[in-house]
Design an enzyme around this catalytic site. Structure first.
Site, PDB file in Angstrom:
ATOM      1  N   ASP A 169       0.867  -1.178   0.000  1.00  0.00           N
ATOM      2  CA  ASP A 169       0.000   0.000   0.000  1.00  0.00           C
ATOM      3  C   ASP A 169       0.898   1.220   0.000  1.00  0.00           C
ATOM      4  OD1 ASP A 169      -2.254  -1.477   0.217  1.00  0.00           O
ATOM      5  OD2 ASP A 169      -2.401  -1.336   2.396  1.00  0.00           O
ATOM      6  N   ASP A 194      -4.601  -3.461   5.178  1.00  0.00           N
ATOM      7  CA  ASP A 194      -5.048  -2.938   6.459  1.00  0.00           C
ATOM      8  C   ASP A 194      -6.546  -3.089   6.647  1.00  0.00           C
ATOM      9  OD1 ASP A 194      -5.673  -1.138   4.505  1.00  0.00           O
ATOM     10  OD2 ASP A 194      -4.447   0.500   5.287  1.00  0.00           O
ATOM     11  N   ASP A 227      -9.247  -6.833   2.913  1.00  0.00           N
ATOM     12  CA  ASP A 227      -7.939  -7.266   2.403  1.00  0.00           C
ATOM     13  C   ASP A 227      -7.652  -8.725   2.741  1.00  0.00           C
ATOM     14  OD1 ASP A 227      -7.161  -4.957   1.136  1.00  0.00           O
ATOM     15  OD2 ASP A 227      -6.316  -4.061   2.943  1.00  0.00           O
TER      16      ASP A 227
HETATM   17  P1  ATP Z   1      -3.280   3.198  -0.015  1.00  0.00           P
HETATM   18  O1  ATP Z   1      -3.849   2.011  -0.676  1.00  0.00           O
HETATM   19  O2  ATP Z   1      -2.141   3.796  -0.694  1.00  0.00           O
HETATM   20  O3  ATP Z   1      -3.068   3.016   1.452  1.00  0.00           O
HETATM   21  P2  ATP Z   1      -5.617   4.243   0.634  1.00  0.00           P
HETATM   22  O4  ATP Z   1      -6.089   2.873   0.885  1.00  0.00           O
HETATM   23  O5  ATP Z   1      -5.438   5.147   1.794  1.00  0.00           O
HETATM   24  O6  ATP Z   1      -4.360   4.272  -0.201  1.00  0.00           O
HETATM   25  P3  ATP Z   1      -8.106   5.011   0.070  1.00  0.00           P
HETATM   26  O7  ATP Z   1      -8.218   5.207   1.512  1.00  0.00           O
HETATM   27  O8  ATP Z   1      -8.894   3.949  -0.597  1.00  0.00           O
HETATM   28  O9  ATP Z   1      -6.640   4.856  -0.341  1.00  0.00           O
HETATM   29  O10 ATP Z   1      -8.444   6.389  -0.591  1.00  0.00           O
HETATM   30  C1  ATP Z   1      -8.777   6.506  -1.944  1.00  0.00           C
HETATM   31  C2  ATP Z   1      -9.234   7.912  -2.225  1.00  0.00           C
HETATM   32  O11 ATP Z   1     -10.373   8.179  -1.450  1.00  0.00           O
HETATM   33  C3  ATP Z   1      -8.213   8.961  -1.815  1.00  0.00           C
HETATM   34  O12 ATP Z   1      -7.401   9.307  -2.910  1.00  0.00           O
HETATM   35  C4  ATP Z   1      -9.065  10.123  -1.410  1.00  0.00           C
HETATM   36  O13 ATP Z   1      -9.386  10.912  -2.539  1.00  0.00           O
HETATM   37  C5  ATP Z   1     -10.336   9.486  -0.923  1.00  0.00           C
HETATM   38  N1  ATP Z   1     -10.355   9.412   0.539  1.00  0.00           N
HETATM   39  C6  ATP Z   1      -9.436   8.873   1.353  1.00  0.00           C
HETATM   40  N2  ATP Z   1      -9.794   8.960   2.638  1.00  0.00           N
HETATM   41  C7  ATP Z   1     -10.993   9.574   2.658  1.00  0.00           C
HETATM   42  C8  ATP Z   1     -11.913   9.949   3.682  1.00  0.00           C
HETATM   43  N3  ATP Z   1     -11.679   9.707   4.963  1.00  0.00           N
HETATM   44  N4  ATP Z   1     -13.043  10.576   3.319  1.00  0.00           N
HETATM   45  C9  ATP Z   1     -13.301  10.809   2.046  1.00  0.00           C
HETATM   46  N5  ATP Z   1     -12.500  10.486   1.025  1.00  0.00           N
HETATM   47  C10 ATP Z   1     -11.355   9.867   1.312  1.00  0.00           C
END
Ligand code: ATP
Length: 923
Positions: A334, A642, A646
């Site tokens: 990730d 996480d 997953d």
């Molecule tokens: P990675 O896989 O690198 O850890 P991630 O799992 O954190 O990334 P996501 O959490 O799925 O990625 O986030 C995807 C998209 O969703 C982000 O690019 C952001 O635009 C949006 N996002 C992330 N967190 C939030 C939140 N708490 N509320 C609203 N939108 C969010």
């Protein structure tokens, strides 16, 4: 058992939330710190009784459950029958000592693993004194208010007081495999556990939504505590390596037994030797040749690997992972928090009238806002009072948000999701307080953020009108918006224009969120369809999340170690590529998105996977397909995760890696390894450790087997030739015991060879003992054999047939020769002939010192002489033994040198001359 466990609990499921709160003297602010302490003292910790491990006496008895012990016990009885009472007693004594040593070593290995399980203790999010904090789940008390969200394991029995689309998996408790919908409404007193929808029970997993619950029972008084005990900790599965060694060991033992029987029969028939004596010779041969210490030493090597990894923040949950780690060829990781720091700072807000830069890095709520014109920052800070649109944007960012900013000991911290925390900090920089805003605009309902959905929505009362606030991934939100809120009121949304703003922010490596809203008069509960259409866009915000310094170094290390790092992120492709470039990834010109993965068949995915290192807007199902595609190429994959979904990808990966801080309990349960610091570099560190463990095990085996080989051959040749045995069964037993527990163990402490991360990953199908090592074992067996026989015959000749003296010399030659070979064995192919090679390892010299002390006692102490039939050696003997040992060391070094030459400038690890030079210099 505690008496209180027999109390019938009140029917929490049948009363309303308020009544439950009242009965436990709690409220929305939870209990106070003092109350919590008192209750903890009264109710005890929130722990389930751990199942007892094997009792010590059982562990001790199990030491006798192997072929060698059986042979020895039979031999002891037979000796008694043959009239050798002293021999019988001595063999019995040694048997007991071996059992004791095995028992202690196994205990140490178990202890090492048990201490790791404490590091996996779960946490709980509670509200105490009105403040949210993360505490050890162990310290929860009845009356606590706990916040659970998707992926959490429910830490205690909860009466739900607020639930948003909560679904829990109660399989652990009720066996029901379908997730159960939860709400706060009370149910009838008599309903079954599985139908008490207003309760969330300890040990069940939240698979969707979020809730606040009142703790009504902890520890053994929870429902799961009543029916069973949950086990947590390291699973002590037999590793493939141990199974391989066990199997090989059994076959070897049987062959040796057959050879011993044939040899004895030969002695009786051909040389007319007495049966009793030949029986003892056969026992001697078996004892000498069976490498009984090996499995214990390998187990200890693995357990030490687990401890070393834990010291570096990698917590192994399943022992086989230690081995597999050494063979990893691809790490799917990730991005957020693993490759980057997950310390988000809002840097740019893009409103319809233009972009605005925000000063400051980190969580400290200090910084000005400046208008940006063509990339240039206007030096005069914005007057925030006059900037209604910006204030409104920040306000929405705080309301559609669950994070809290707290000042603790002069430092600012975020409780909750760092992405959301960044918005709270940005608002605080403009003087907007999150608690005040949230108090003014009550939240009526919420759709929590999930990676699959990519947005979060909340429903608030804004000036008496229900208003829907949404924040999420811009590419998703732009499809849900039809207008944009400008200075002069709402305007039609220009998609291309906003896409280009998004691109501009993403290409700087910023994580971008969009904010939108919609007035919905008359609405009380939210559904997805309300949020997914007719929204009015407010603007974008770009969050900085810089790469971790140590991840940049780790990526470099992977590349030299033949390991491919691959990024899988929920973020936008452009952001992901920008960060991948900053991290030094090899192939960043192309990123594949989740949509594109979906359009590919498994075969197509398999053919592109080797060319793409960055996967964006990817969800857990994509992770699963990526692992499978890489495994189809024969890759050995580590996969990080996480979230609650997953699980399948983590299980499918060769080593599933869960995040210790950001990770959900669900992910941790599915993983083989948990990262205490969520750091990519830790995975690479664990791989290095895994390679070292495997290397050391190979070294240990290559070291131990020749001692057995030489002894076995010596006895066999003596019997076949009709000569005197160069060592007695009891002496062989002594040699094995001493060599196995002292010398052999030293190699488990060897640190990694300097070039360990410059080799290609190990082929997982390759045999542990390849041709090269087999050759080494045979070669050194013959060398030691030559030493033993020369010494034996020389002393026998020069001492006029003093057999005890000759055997003493032979045994000392064997052990001292093995000690010299121990130094050779520190490096399988590289030279040990340097200052570092000779003296670089303390454990090796401690082991040699201990063995020499034991040998002196064995040779000179009268009671040892009585038991083992040893005799005092003279200086000439020692001189000869020393010269013999040095000769063995030199010959093995010559063999290594010849082998290195033979490999045409590349040694058996396939490294070139530069790597070897570095290696030599490092030592
Ligand atoms: P990675 O896989 O690198 O850890 P991630 O799992 O954190 O990334 P996501 O959490 O799925 O990625 O986030 C995807 C998209 O969703 C982000 O690019 C952001 O635009 C949006 N996002 C992330 N967190 C939030 C939140 N708490 N509320 C609203 N939108 C969010």
């Amino acid at each position: 058992m505690d008496e209180r466990q027999h109390d019938t609990p009140p029917p929490w499921h049948a009363m309303g939330p308020d009544e439950a709160l009242q009965r436990l003297d709690s409220g929305p602010d939870g209990v106070s710190h003092e109350q919590a302490l008192q209750r903890l003292a009264a109710h005890g910790p929130n722990l389930l009784l751990q199942a007892e491990g094997r009792p010590w006496w059982k562990r001790l008895l199990e030491q006798f459950n192997n072929i060698l012990m059986v042979i020895l016990l039979v031999a002891s009885v037979a000796s008694l029958g043959l009239g050798h009472a002293l021999d019988a007693a001595a063999i019995l004594g040694v048997v007991l000592i071996i059992a004791l040593i095995g028992f202690v070593q196994e205990g140490k290995a178990e202890h090492a693993l048990d201490s790791i399980s404490d590091m996996l203790s779960p946490k709980a999010n509670v509200v105490r004194d009105g403040k949210r904090r993360l505490i050890d789940a162990e310290t929860l008390v009845p009356g606590d208010i706990v916040l659970v969200e998707s992926g959490d394991r429910v830490p205690a029995d909860l009466r739900l007081i607020e639930a948003h689309r909560l679904r829990t998996d109660e399989a652990a408790l009720t066996g029901e495999s379908e997730p159960v919908e939860k709400s706060t409404a009370p149910v009838d007193v008599g309903v079954e556990l599985g139908d008490r929808h207003c309760m969330a029970y300890a040990g069940t997993i939240v698979v969707h939504g979020m809730a606040h619950g009142l703790v009504v029972a902890t520890g053994a008084r929870t429902e799961i505590g009543r029916i069973s005990e949950l086990l947590r900790g390291v699973e002590k599965l037999k590793t493939p390596l141990l199974r391989q060694i066990d199997r090989a060991g059994r076959v070897l033992a049987l062959c040796i037994l057959a050879a011993a029987a044939l040899t004895a029969a030969f002695g009786v028939i051909v040389h007319d030797q007495p049966l009793g004596e030949m029986f003892m010779a056969a026992v001697g041969l078996a004892v000498a040749a069976i490498p009984e210490g090996l499995p214990a030493i390998v187990t200890i090597g693995l357990a030490m690997g687990v401890q070393a990894m834990a010291r570096r923040n990698a917590i192994i949950r399943r022992l086989p992972a230690v081995e597999t780690l050494g063979a990893i060829s691809t790490i799917f990781s990730d991005k957020t928090g693993t490759l980057t720091r997950n310390e988000m700072t809002a840097q740019v807000i893009w409103l319809p009238e233009g972009p605005i830069a925000i000063d400051g890095v980190g969580y400290e709520p200090q910084g000005d806002f400046h208008a940006l014109r063509e990339g240039q920052r206007n030096p005069t800070p914005l007057d925030l009072d006059a900037h209604h649109a910006l204030r409104h944007f920040l306000k929405v960012g705080v309301l559609c948000n669950d994070a809290e900013l707290a000042e603790e000991h002069g430092r600012y911290r975020i409780h909750g999701d760092p992405t959301e925390g960044a918005l709270v900090v940005a608002a605080a920089k403009a003087g907007l307080s999150a608690p005040a805003l949230r108090g003014d605009h009550n939240r009526q309902d919420a759709i929590p953020f999930e990676s699959e959905r990519q947005y979060m929505a909340t429903l608030h009362d804004v000036d008496g009108i229900p208003c829907l606030l949404v924040k999420g991934a811009p590419d998703r939100l732009l499809t849900m918006c039809h207008r944009v809120r400008g200075d002069q009121g709402d305007m039609p949304l220009e998609h291309d224009e906003w896409q280009s703003h998004l691109h501009e922010l993403s290409s700087q490596g910023l994580r971008v969120l969009a904010l939108a809203e919609r007035a919905l008069p008359g609405l009380a509960t939210l559904e997805d369809e309300h949020a997914e259409q007719e929204l009015v866009l407010l603007g974008l915000v770009g969050l900085l999340d810089p790469p971790r310094e140590e991840a940049i170094a780790a990526v470099k290390q992977c590349q030299s170690a033949g390991i491919r790092p691959v990024m899988i992120t929920g973020d936008h492709a452009v952001t992901a590529r920008a960060i991948a470039t900053q991290l030094g990834f090899a192939q960043t010109e192309r990123a594949l998105s989740g949509h594109e993965i979906e359009a590919l068949s498994n075969d197509d995915l398999k053919s592109v996977i080797l060319d793409v290192d960055v996967y964006a807007r990817a969800s857990p199902e994509h992770k699963l397909r990526l692992v499978m595609a890489m495994q189809a190429h024969g890759g050995i994959c580590a996969m990080t995760g996480d979230g609650v979904n997953d699980g399948p990808a983590l299980k499918r990966a060769d080593v599933g890696v869960a995040m210790g801080i950001q990770g959900t309990e669900a992910a941790k349960q599915a993983a083989e390894m948990v990262l205490a610091d969520d750091n990519f570099a830790t995975i690479v560190g664990a791989i290095r450790e895994g390679r070292t463990v495997y290397d050391n095990i190979r070294k240990t085996i290559t070291f131990l087997l020749p001692t057995n080989g030489a002894q076995g051959l010596a006895i066999m040749i003596a019997v076949l030739a009709g000569g005197l045995l160069p060592l007695t069964p009891l002496q062989a037993l002594w040699v094995n015991m001493v060599v196995a527990v002292t010398l052999g163990l030293a190699l488990a402490f060897e640190s990694a060879e300097p070039d360990i991360m410059q080799r290609k990953p190990r082929d997982p199908d390759a045999a542990l003992l390849d041709l090269f090592l087999l050759w080494r074992v045979v070669f050194v067996s013959l060398l030691l054999l030559a030493g033993v026989f020369s010494m034996f015959t020389w002393v026998l000749d020069t001492s006029a047939g003093e057999i005890e003296l000759a055997r003493s010399a032979a045994v000392n030659m064997l052990i001292t020769g093995s000690a010299a070979y121990l130094i050779n064995s520190r490096f399988l192919t590289a030279s040990s002939f340097s200052l570092g090679g000779l003296f670089g390892s303390r454990p090796v010299w401690i082991a040699i010192g201990a063995v020499m002390a034991l040998q002196l006692a064995w040779t000179y102490l009268p009671f040892m002489q009585v038991i083992f039939g040893s005799a005092a050696l003279g200086p000439a003997h020692w001189l000869a033994i020393a010269m013999g040992s040095v000769a063995i060391f030199v010959v093995v070094e010559l063999e290594k040198w010849a082998l290195r030459r033979l490999h045409g400038g590349r040694d058996a690890h396939g490294r070139g001359s530069k790597a070897r030079r570095d290696h030599a210099e490092a030592r």
